[in-house]
Structure formats: structure tokens, C-alpha cells
Design an enzyme around this catalytic site. Structure first.
Site, PDB file in Angstrom:
ATOM      1  N   LYS A   1      41.589  38.071  37.796  1.00 56.76           N
ATOM      2  CA  LYS A   1      40.327  38.745  38.392  1.00 56.76           C
ATOM      3  C   LYS A   1      40.075  39.900  37.704  1.00 56.76           C
ATOM      4  CE  LYS A   1      38.499  39.410  42.942  1.00 56.76           C
ATOM      5  NZ  LYS A   1      38.626  39.130  44.308  1.00 56.76           N
TER       6      LYS A   1
ATOM      7  N   ARG B   1      37.090  40.874  50.163  1.00 51.35           N
ATOM      8  CA  ARG B   1      36.761  39.896  50.994  1.00 51.35           C
ATOM      9  C   ARG B   1      38.187  39.728  51.647  1.00 51.35           C
ATOM     10  NH1 ARG B   1      36.323  35.352  48.512  1.00 51.35           N
ATOM     11  NH2 ARG B   1      35.460  34.320  50.260  1.00 51.35           N
TER      12      ARG B   1
ATOM     13  N   ARG C   1      42.645  27.790  46.279  1.00 54.80           N
ATOM     14  CA  ARG C   1      43.645  28.075  45.450  1.00 54.80           C
ATOM     15  C   ARG C   1      44.080  26.737  44.320  1.00 54.80           C
ATOM     16  NH1 ARG C   1      48.966  29.712  48.609  1.00 54.80           N
ATOM     17  NH2 ARG C   1      47.576  31.445  49.762  1.00 54.80           N
TER      18      ARG C   1
HETATM   19  C1  BTN Z   1      36.454  40.680  46.768  1.00 51.31           C
HETATM   20  O1  BTN Z   1      37.499  40.752  47.477  1.00 51.31           O
HETATM   21  O2  BTN Z   1      36.614  39.964  45.500  1.00 51.31           O
HETATM   22  C2  BTN Z   1      35.361  41.648  46.849  1.00 51.31           C
HETATM   23  C3  BTN Z   1      35.666  42.818  46.318  1.00 51.31           C
HETATM   24  C4  BTN Z   1      34.497  43.942  46.200  1.00 51.31           C
HETATM   25  C5  BTN Z   1      34.946  45.467  45.873  1.00 51.31           C
HETATM   26  C6  BTN Z   1      33.921  46.217  45.986  1.00 51.31           C
HETATM   27  S1  BTN Z   1      33.987  47.779  45.264  1.00 51.31           S
HETATM   28  C7  BTN Z   1      32.421  48.508  45.491  1.00 51.31           C
HETATM   29  C8  BTN Z   1      32.123  47.858  47.138  1.00 51.31           C
HETATM   30  N1  BTN Z   1      32.675  48.827  48.168  1.00 51.31           N
HETATM   31  C9  BTN Z   1      33.737  48.149  48.936  1.00 51.31           C
HETATM   32  O3  BTN Z   1      34.422  48.938  49.575  1.00 51.31           O
HETATM   33  N2  BTN Z   1      33.755  47.016  48.236  1.00 51.31           N
HETATM   34  C10 BTN Z   1      33.044  46.639  47.096  1.00 51.31           C
END
Ligand code: BTN
Length: 323
Positions: free
Chosen positions: A185, A120, A321
Site C-alpha cells: 500500500k 478506514r 483479501r
Molecule cells: C485507509 O485506511 O486506507 C485510509 C487512510 C487515510 C489516511 C489519511 S491521512 C490524512 C487524513 N487524515 C486522517 O486522519 N486520515 C486521512
């Protein structure tokens, strides 16, 4: 490369002679192949004189047939296809391409490794080979962006449920959808959309779950504290079982989401809220506001009491946060 990986996937030592004989190559070629394998995948192959080579802890490949077998009877008919890659830039990028061609509905894209995994707010998602789950599910919605309201929070609840099915419990959610264990996380969700923002649109629900990250990294290289399923469970956790549990939760969720939307998920989300009642800092770009987190509303907005009044904070570029 795949046969070399399969041979070493049992985690046992294999001598250079044995590897060479099985792959019908010279010992020098074995060494070269192992070097290339480590470069391409980032996996570390241990080499011990007199014993040979091994991948510490072994490797479990994703297996689409096994995953399909492990799905619940409710989820199986909702899965239109499983697409597997050993290495891909991003499963979300691939699913978005399928969505643009109208081919993504009910399809899950899986990979052993992402070379440009997306997180994100423009961040990257660390995606070592064969250790975690990287999955993107395409789903078509009528009713545009409004129909997706709160979806990313509901998906967070689905992931917590899925991980409980494989023995990983005591998880919490940090708005909008970070899955945490003791503040670290373990999973993240990135939903992207194509199509008509007020009509028929395709959502791509991207899910990253750390399963055995500890085998790939000590603690370096990632910009925030992380946890993984194996460390929490204190045992081996099968990535195939995690994918099946995740699809078993998320496919029915996506199928039924248009009926009640986030209202159906709100109480469970609140029960998992890691921030409720705590002092938080809300960042919108550089701007920071301080308040106390008060759960979420039925649209999935975070409620924060700031200077005596309660404000809804909507998703997008906002981050949160603990104060
Ligand atoms: C975050 O920042 O918390 C979201 C992370 C999401 C990662 C997943 S892995 C599978 C899918 N493909 C990606 O490029 N991102 C999501």
C-alpha cells in the site's frame, strides 16, 4: 523548534557551535533542543563526533505558496484555502470541525505530522513527521449520501493519476480505494461526512500518501506491507509536487462529480483493478465468504461471484483479501 528544523533540513552536518551561534543558545541548550525535537517529531538526528548533527536525507517542508503555484490552472480557482500545521491530531478531524462550521468547502488541510491519523475501519494511519502527505479536502454536496456514491473509488483513480504526474507509475487499486504498488500500500483514502444524509452535506476527503516513509521506518511498526513514492521512483520525490498534483486531480473531480458521478470514472477504475479475476475472501466483521472478484458496478460496489451468482458488495465495514 522550527528554526532548528530549518537549519538541519538541508541534510548536511552542522556543528554544535554553528547551531548554537545561529539560534543564540549554548551548546548544552543545543543538545537539549535536539533531544526535544527528536521526541516531539520522531525524526532521528544523526550525531557524529567532530562533524556535528544532521537529519539524514534532509527534510522538505510543505510550502503553501509553492503548492498554489504548482496547481494546474483548472484546479487553482477551485481551492478556497490551504491550512497548514506542523503537527495535528488528524487532518480529517480538523476538516470535519471546519465542515461543521460551514467553512470547509474547497479548503485543504495539510500537516507535516499527525498524532492520531485515522484509517478506514477504525485503524490508525502511521504519520511520521515530514516524510509523507497527509491532506483532507472539504467539499459541499447537494443530494446527500447518494451524491457521494462511488466517490471514494473515483478519488483512488485521481491519486493514481496524481502520482503518475510526479513519476510514480505501475500503481493499482484494491477495492474500494487502496492504492497499491506490487501488492503493497502506498496511499489510502478515508471519506467522512457531516450534514444532512439526504440533503446538503459536507464531505471530507482524507488522503494519506507515503512519499519517503523509507526514511522514517525500516519496515517495522506498520501492520500491513507498504511502499512509498521515492522507493518506487528510485529518486527524490517532492512532497510539495505530490500535494499539488493531488489537488490538481481531486479539486476538479470534486467540482464535477455531481454531473456524472462514478460512471465517469468506472472504466479507468476497472483498468487499474488489482483484484479482477482473482480469488478473494470478503470479510464482514468475522464472517468470511469466498469468491472471485469481477470488477465494480456503476455505483462503485464490488462484484464478486459467489457460488455461481454475482453479488454486489457495498462499502462500509467490508474488507477484502486475496485468497
Ligand atoms: C485507509 O485506511 O486506507 C485510509 C487512510 C487515510 C489516511 C489519511 S491521512 C490524512 C487524513 N487524515 C486522517 O486522519 N486520515 C486521512
Amino acid at each position: 523548534m522550527r528554526s532548528l528544523l530549518s537549519l538541519l533540513s538541508d541534510g548536511a552536518f552542522h556543528s554544535g557551535e554553528e547551531v548554537g551561534a545561529i539560534l543564540a543558545i549554548s551548546r548544552a541548550a543545543v543538545w537539549k533542543q535536539l533531544h526535544k525535537l527528536q521526541q516531539d517529531t520522531g525524526l532521528s538526528v544523526e550525531s557524529v563526533k567532530g562533524r556535528g548533527y544532521r537529519i539524514l536525507g534532509g527534510l522538505e517542508f510543505l510550502d503553501c505558496d509553492l503548492i498554489t503555484t504548482l496547481l494546474t490552472d483548472r484546479a487553482r480557482p477551485l481551492l478556497e484555502g490551504l491550512e497548514y500545521s506542523a503537527q495535528i491530531d488528524s487532518t480529517n478531524a480538523r476538516a470535519l470541525t471546519l465542515a461543521q462550521a460551514g467553512l470547509a468547502h474547497g479548503v485543504a488541510v495539510l500537516a507535516e505530522q499527525q498524532t492520531a491519523g485515522r484509517g478506514r475501519r477504525g485503524r490508525s494511519w502511521t504519520s511520521p513527521f515530514g516524510r509523507n502527505v497527509y491532506a483532507s479536502i472539504g467539499w459541499e454536496f447537494e443530494g446527500g449520501a447518494a451524491a457521494l456514491e462511488g466517490l471514494s473509488l473515483a478519488v483512488g483513480v485521481g491519486i493514481v493519476r496524481a502520482l503518475a504526474r510526479v513519476g510514480v507509475s505501475s500503481l493499482k487499486l484494491k477495492w474500494p480505494n487502496d492504492v497499491l504498488w506490487q501488492g503493497k500500500k502506498i496511499a489510502g483514502v478515508l471519506i467522512e461526512m457531516v450534514g444532512d444524509a439526504s440533503g446538503r452535506c459536507q464531505a471530507v476527503v482524507g488522503v494519506g500518501i507515503n512519499v519517503a516513509m523509507h526514511r522514517a521506518f525500516e519496515s517495522q511498526a506498520i501492520d500491513q506491507p507498504w511502499a512509498d513514492a521515492e522507493s518506487i521512483a528510485g529518486a527524490h520525490v517532492s512532497r510539495n509536487a505530490v500535494v499539488a498534483a493531488m489537488l490538481s486531480e481531486l479539486l476538479p473531480l470534486l467540482h464535477e462529480y455531481h454531473i456524472h458521478g462514478f460512471r465517469e470514472w468506472m472504466a479507468e477504475w476497472q483498468s487499474l483493478d488489482a483484484m479482477a479475476g482473482r480469488s478473494v475472501q470478503v470479510f464482514t466483521g468475522e464472517a468470511r465468504r469466498d469468491g472471485v472478484a469481477q470488477g465494480v458496478n456503476h455505483q462503485g460496489a464490488l462484484l464478486v461471484s459467489i457460488d455461481g451468482s454475482t453479488e454486489p458488495i457495498y462499502g462500509g465495514e467490508v474488507s477484502l483479501r486475496l485468497a
